[in-house]
Design an enzyme around this catalytic site. Structure first.
Site, short mmCIF file in Angstrom:
data_model
loop_
_atom_site.label_atom_id
_atom_site.label_comp_id
_atom_site.label_asym_id
_atom_site.label_seq_id
_atom_site.Cartn_x
_atom_site.Cartn_y
_atom_site.Cartn_z
N CYS A 129 90.23 5.26 51.88
CA CYS A 129 91.31 4.51 51.24
C CYS A 129 91.60 5.12 49.87
O CYS A 129 90.68 5.34 49.07
CB CYS A 129 90.90 3.05 51.09
N CYS A 132 90.39 2.30 47.31
CA CYS A 132 88.97 1.93 47.25
C CYS A 132 88.06 3.12 46.98
O CYS A 132 86.93 2.95 46.52
CB CYS A 132 88.55 1.24 48.55
N CYS A 165 94.03 -0.22 54.85
CA CYS A 165 92.67 -0.58 54.48
C CYS A 165 92.42 -2.06 54.76
O CYS A 165 93.18 -2.93 54.29
CB CYS A 165 92.42 -0.29 53.00
N CYS A 168 91.40 -3.86 51.05
CA CYS A 168 92.38 -4.11 49.98
C CYS A 168 93.82 -4.23 50.47
O CYS A 168 94.70 -4.66 49.72
CB CYS A 168 92.30 -3.02 48.91
N CYS A 191 90.24 19.80 64.04
CA CYS A 191 90.05 21.19 64.49
C CYS A 191 91.22 22.10 64.13
O CYS A 191 90.99 23.28 63.82
CB CYS A 191 89.77 21.23 65.99
N HIS A 218 92.35 22.55 71.85
CA HIS A 218 91.34 23.00 70.89
C HIS A 218 91.71 24.40 70.44
O HIS A 218 92.44 25.12 71.13
CB HIS A 218 89.93 22.98 71.49
N ASP A 235 83.53 29.48 65.95
CA ASP A 235 84.12 28.14 65.85
C ASP A 235 83.58 27.46 64.60
O ASP A 235 82.41 27.08 64.54
CB ASP A 235 83.79 27.32 67.10
N GLU A 238 82.02 23.80 64.75
CA GLU A 238 80.67 23.68 65.31
C GLU A 238 79.66 24.59 64.63
O GLU A 238 78.50 24.62 65.02
CB GLU A 238 80.71 24.00 66.81
#
Length: 363
Positions: A129, A132, A165, A168, A191, A218, A235, A238
């Site tokens: 947020c 926040c 949120c 809030c 990704c 992907h 990658d 990962e």
């Protein structure tokens, strides 16, 4: 007898040189300006096949966008180069390598993967947020998406996710930026953002890099290792180096097409990554896809000199042999064995629900 020996004393070196020259001329002829019939076939293909249109469109962007020296300078000024090279040198020496060995670049790429995932970039399932502050993403409820505003549009933003949120009540926007320099600032995404920026980072270190697109949503990279003398799967999501089996085996992901885009060519690399769970390849005829990739590659290499074209063509031939075989039986069995023994089946990055929806949780 001596006279007979003279007549049969063939100069094999000269014959070998002559054959090599003829072979080189043959290879170069394949990459000269396209024949009119090839141009007609190409135009018909991209006008009648939507998949071909998509590959061409992606090539016009992905094959050139990362070759930007001013971007490279910004990247190198932003990253912690002292830390990166300190870690590379430490691992390089620990494994007993001597200065000047070309395996050093492989160590550099592995450290860039570690640095990018652990120190630099952040995965974003839902944003924090704005009101926040940090560590409040679990309080956010998605409200859908909308187009970018004027400021967001400056950074090649395609869509903006909207969140509310629960604590809030304020609204937070999550722009999905496609400008890699903007991503150096925001340092978060999924990704698409990860691969986009990491491709530029590898390019900024002077590496030969390809962006790999998978039709089942992907993306990842490949870089050409001079030590291994082949393209290596990378990658950043990962922190994965040379593990092309992880998608179809570890993740149990179903895939159809994987296309690699680089400054010197476009290649269908599906056989490198789709070791099981292959989906139907029904978007384009196989011979048309092969022609399309070769035609675009020929265009990309048109301005290169003969030696550069020949060297790249030899590299292409070596890669095609690898792809046709899939992999050597020994390497393939090692890959499957390593994947099956891994305690971390399924994708690392992303929430459990998100991975399950995408079929990437290893189940």
């Amino acid at each position: 007898m001596g006279e007979v020996y003279e007549k049969n004393n063939i100069d094999f070196d000269s014959i070998a040189k002559m054959l090599l020259i003829k072979y080189k001329d043959f290879i170069l002829s394949k990459f000269k300006k396209a024949a009119p019939v090839e141009n007609i076939r190409f135009q018909n293909l991209v006008h009648t096949n939507q998949f071909a249109q998509g590959v061409l469109g992606q090539s016009q962007h992905l094959c050139t966008v990362y070759d930007n020296p001013s971007w490279h300078s910004i990247v190198l000024e932003t990253l912690d180069l002292d830390l990166i090279y300190k870690n590379v040198d430490k691992e390089f020496a620990k494994d007993g390598h001597a200065e000047g060995e070309n395996i050093y670049t492989d160590y550099l790429v592995k450290e860039l993967l570690r640095y990018f995932k652990q120190d630099f970039f952040k995965w974003c399932n839902k944003p924090d947020c704005n009101h926040c502050g940090q560590n409040t993403s679990e309080n956010m409820t998605p409200l859908g998406s909308q187009g970018p505003n004027g400021e967001e549009s400056k950074f090649n933003c395609g869509t903006v996710e909207i969140y509310k949120c629960n604590r809030c009540g304020n609204i937070t926007r999550f722009p999905r930026y496609n400008d890699p320099i903007k991503l150096l600032e925001t340092r978060k995404g999924r990704c698409g953002e990860w691969c986009n920026l990491f491709t530029l980072i590898l390019k900024s270190f002077g590496l030969d890099v390809r962006y790999v697109w998978n039709r089942e949503d992907h993306v990842w990279c490949e870089y050409f290792s001079n030590f291994l003398n082949r393209w290596v799967h990378v990658d950043s999501c990962e922190q994965s180096f040379d593990q092309p089996y992880i998608y179809s085996i570890n993740w149990n992901k179903k895939m159809s097409y994987c296309i690699a885009f680089g400054k010197d060519g476009v290649v269908d690399v599906s056989k490198r990554y789709i070791l099981q769970n292959e989906l139907p390849r029904d978007q384009i005829k196989e011979e048309d896809l092969k022609f399309l990739c070769q035609f675009i590659t020929k265009r990309l290499r048109y301005s290169l000199n003969d030696d550069e074209i020949y060297q790249l063509a030899c590299r292409d031939e070596q890669e095609q042999i690898e792809l046709i075989r899939g992999k050597t039986q020994e390497t393939k069995s090692e890959s499957v064995s390593a994947a099956s023994k891994s305690s971390n089946r399924g994708r690392e990055s992303g929430s459990a629900d998100w991975k399950a929806q995408r079929g990437e949780d290893g189940k």
